[in-house]
Scaffold this motif. Structure first.
Motif, short mmCIF file in Angstrom:
data_model
loop_
_atom_site.label_atom_id
_atom_site.label_comp_id
_atom_site.label_asym_id
_atom_site.label_seq_id
_atom_site.Cartn_x
_atom_site.Cartn_y
_atom_site.Cartn_z
N TYR A 24 0.81 -1.21 0.00
CA TYR A 24 0.00 0.00 0.00
C TYR A 24 0.85 1.27 0.00
CZ TYR A 24 -4.03 2.95 1.23
OH TYR A 24 -5.01 3.90 1.21
N ARG A 25 1.95 1.24 0.73
CA ARG A 25 2.83 2.41 0.78
C ARG A 25 3.49 2.70 -0.57
NH1 ARG A 25 5.02 -0.45 5.62
NH2 ARG A 25 3.90 0.37 7.45
N ILE A 52 -3.11 4.03 7.41
CA ILE A 52 -4.04 3.71 6.33
C ILE A 52 -4.93 4.90 6.02
CG2 ILE A 52 -6.12 2.36 5.77
CD1 ILE A 52 -4.80 -0.01 7.24
N GLU A 53 -5.51 5.49 7.05
CA GLU A 53 -6.43 6.61 6.86
C GLU A 53 -5.69 7.85 6.37
OE1 GLU A 53 -8.35 6.72 10.65
OE2 GLU A 53 -9.88 5.24 10.05
N MET A 55 -3.36 7.86 4.31
CA MET A 55 -3.09 7.66 2.88
C MET A 55 -4.37 7.56 2.06
SD MET A 55 0.29 5.19 2.73
CE MET A 55 -0.42 3.78 3.56
N GLY A 56 -5.52 7.78 2.70
CA GLY A 56 -6.78 7.80 1.98
C GLY A 56 -7.54 6.51 1.98
N GLY A 57 -7.08 5.52 2.72
CA GLY A 57 -7.78 4.24 2.77
C GLY A 57 -8.98 4.28 3.69
N LYS A 58 -10.04 3.61 3.30
CA LYS A 58 -11.23 3.50 4.15
C LYS A 58 -11.18 2.19 4.91
CE LYS A 58 -14.16 6.02 0.84
NZ LYS A 58 -15.34 5.91 -0.07
N ILE A 59 -11.58 2.24 6.18
CA ILE A 59 -11.64 1.04 7.00
C ILE A 59 -13.09 0.82 7.41
CG2 ILE A 59 -10.86 -0.10 9.10
CD1 ILE A 59 -8.36 1.67 9.01
#
Length: 368
Positions: A24-25, A52-53, A55-59
């Motif tokens: 992801y990075r 994660i958040e 970098m724009g990731g949704k959890i």
């Protein structure tokens, strides 16, 4: 933009979590969006949640299966239906594995990636039978892409079906051995003149800590100037602390918990002890070899992990005391100067994250 739902992250900072985050990075986030499912119980956050958040990731937090099976399935189904994912990337097996295949196949146009990260599963007979049933039923689907961390892991899960090996890549240059950091850490931990042994892994049955502690006890009998650091957390923590006390090793075995400086701990250490019952292709062994840290590992681990000449094997069916002298010999014969170029060997062998990401980007783009 390709949208990928990652299933398999937990609250543990383990090998799967490390692999997914390394990808992801370094993946092109303008072209590939990762979202994540959190099925942890007791309100636990996923490992690396803040990163994660950022970098724009949704959890997406949903109940665990043991908490509420119906809500788990319904909420996962809703997330998959509503978000129109290009891929659902499964990194776990058995029950969660089943939902991660059946739901996308039945209720969306998402392609399913099944990623085998182990060459064995410590489970009961019924769980194994269920997994075999899933393989027979779903591995024929055209919507399934099969990936594995090693040939052994792929053959174990997919049998005679085609699969692609994706190396557990790391940012190799970041693991270049640094003698200055080694000196700082050895001073900080007050081990400047000690034989420093290290183990990195979840405190669980798979990692074979009972053998490890008995092994270290025998090491101390031969050279009492030895210390063992355990990095990780898990369900066996209390039991293992009692075991350490019963072996009179309280002053010599240090539980460090979850750490974000494992690389520097590897710089500090003299030998990694890794007697697991089973593994796929452990990221920690890729990292150790990149730092030049010698490792003694169980003979159950695939030889695909032998990237450098710093790996030696032991037979964990034998008594631990047979390998005490070997462990100390590893320390006595280690040469710090030889560690500085080790990362280049790991990079050359194809375990740099750039190579791994390129393979995954091609799969996410082409769908094959």
């Amino acid at each position: 933009m390709k949208k990928i739902l990652q299933i398999g992250m937990t609250s543990n900072y383990g090998g799967i979590e490390s692999f997914i985050m390394n990808v992801y990075r370094n993946i092109d986030r303008n072209k590939f969006q990762f979202d994540f499912i959190n099925m942890e119980t007791n309100g636990k956050a996923l490992a690396y949640s803040d990163e994660i958040e950022s970098m724009g990731g949704k959890i997406y937090k949903i109940p665990g299966r043991r908490e509420n099976l119906k809500k788990n399935r319904n909420q996962l189904k809703k997330i998959i239906e509503e978000n129109n994912y290009d891929f659902v990337h499964n990194n776990i097996l058995t029950w969660s594995y089943s939902e991660g295949i059946t739901l996308p196949v039945r209720y969306s146009n998402s392609k399913v990636i099944v990623h085998s990260h182990n060459s064995y599963m410590n489970s009961g007979m019924y769980a194994r039978r269920f997994l075999n049933f899933l393989n027979r039923r779903f591995n024929y689907s055209n919507n399934i892409i099969r990936l594995a961390c090693s040939n052994e892991a792929g053959k174990w899960l997919f049998r005679n079906k085609h699969f692609t090996v994706i190396p557990n890549g790391i940012v190799t240059k970041e693991y270049k051995f640094d003698s200055k950091i080694r000196d700082v850490y050895r001073k900080e931990f007050n081990v400047e003149n000690k034989n420093v042994f290290l183990h990195v892994g979840r405190l669980s049955h798979q990692k074979n800590h009972e053998f490890l502690l008995q092994w270290f006890k025998e090491i101390c009998k031969k050279d009492n100037n030895s210390i063992l650091f355990l990095v990780g957390d898990g369900e066996l923590k209390t039991k293992l602390k009692k075991k350490v006390k019963s072996l009179n090793l309280t002053d010599k075995v240090k539980f460090l918990g979850i750490r974000k400086d494992v690389k520097k701990l590897m710089f500090m250490s003299d030998t990694l002890l890794f007697p697991s019952f089973y593994e796929g292709l452990p990221v920690v062994l890729v990292e150790a070899q990149a730092t030049g840290l010698p490792a003694l590992i169980s003979n159950t681990i695939s030889r695909e992990i032998d990237i450098t000449n710093n790996i030696k094997r032991i037979d964990i069916s034998n008594a631990p005391k047979q390998y005490a002298e070997l462990a100390l010999k590893n320390v006595y014969e280690s040469n710090i100067s030889n560690r500085k170029e080790a990362y280049l060997k790991v990079e050359k062998a194809g375990y740099d994250i750039g190579h791994t990401v390129k393979m995954l980007e091609e799969i996410y783009t082409s769908g094959v």
